[in-house]
Write a protein that holds these residues in place. Structure first.
Motif, short mmCIF file in Angstrom:
data_model
loop_
_atom_site.label_atom_id
_atom_site.label_comp_id
_atom_site.label_asym_id
_atom_site.label_seq_id
_atom_site.Cartn_x
_atom_site.Cartn_y
_atom_site.Cartn_z
N THR A 125 0.83 -1.21 0.00
CA THR A 125 0.00 0.00 0.00
C THR A 125 0.87 1.25 0.00
N ALA A 126 1.93 1.25 0.79
CA ALA A 126 2.84 2.41 0.84
C ALA A 126 3.48 2.63 -0.54
N ARG A 129 0.97 4.11 -3.01
CA ARG A 129 0.78 5.56 -2.79
C ARG A 129 1.96 6.36 -3.35
N GLU A 130 3.17 5.85 -3.15
CA GLU A 130 4.37 6.52 -3.65
C GLU A 130 4.34 6.61 -5.18
N THR A 132 1.69 6.46 -7.13
CA THR A 132 0.59 7.34 -7.54
C THR A 132 1.01 8.80 -7.44
N ARG A 133 1.71 9.16 -6.36
CA ARG A 133 2.22 10.54 -6.22
C ARG A 133 3.22 10.87 -7.33
#
Length: 178
Positions: A125-126, A129-130, A132-133
């Motif tokens: 998940t982390a 998110r990374e 996606t950013r």
């Protein structure tokens, strides 16, 4: 991934020397494992031996000689054949993640296996998110974006699989409780 074909593809736009090829490879595949200089030169050597590239020039700009390489007609044909060949879906499932989960389920008690899966899910998940950013950064180019999309799709599939597996572990634990 076959570095040979990526290098052939990079040479399709014109002659380049080893440093330019490495820089273009790392720029075009930003989330891939970086290509080592030694691998660039050994791969170019094999491509030259096989008649797929040829020396196109040599320059010296205050340092060691830099030999430029160009795609030969055979190299262009080989690249076109490779690009035109449909990549078959992998016939076998091969993943360190899968192996760890199976071994955890075989050797650990359900709580410990579930804990491992939850930790792995948090790491996925982390990373999701990374990535996606990173797609929304002003410096992101098309290579960055499609590489991130590819990684995101795989992470998403693994996250769904981890969720299903966590549910199965919970069900298994409930079945073994009196």
């Amino acid at each position: 991934m076959s570095a040979s074909f990526v290098l052939l593809g990079l040479l399709s736009s014109g002659p380049k020397h080893g440093y330019e090829l490495k820089r273009a490879y790392d720029h075009s595949l930003p989330s891939a494992k970086p290509l080592a200089f030694g691998q660039v030169y050994s791969t170019i050597g094999r491509l030259e031996r096989d008649g797929l590239v040829e020396r196109a020039g040599q320059e010296r700009d205050g340092g060691p000689d830099r030999v430029s390489y160009a795609l030969t007609e055979l190299g262009r044909q080989t690249l076109d054949e490779w690009l035109g060949t449909v990549e078959p879906p992998a016939p076998y499932v091969s993943s360190v993640l899968l192996a760890k989960v199976v071994v955890a389920l075989l050797t650990a008690e359900p709580e410990r296996a579930g804990s491992y899966l939850a930790d792995q899910r948090a790491a996925h998940t982390a990373r999701l998110r990374e990535l996606t950013r990173s797609k929304h950064e002003s410096t992101a180019n098309i290579g960055d974006m499609i590489t991130a999309d590819f990684a995101i799709a795989h992470l998403d599939a693994e996250l769904r699989w981890l969720r299903t597996t966590l549910d199965r572990v919970a069900e298994m634990h409930q079945e073994t409780q009196p």
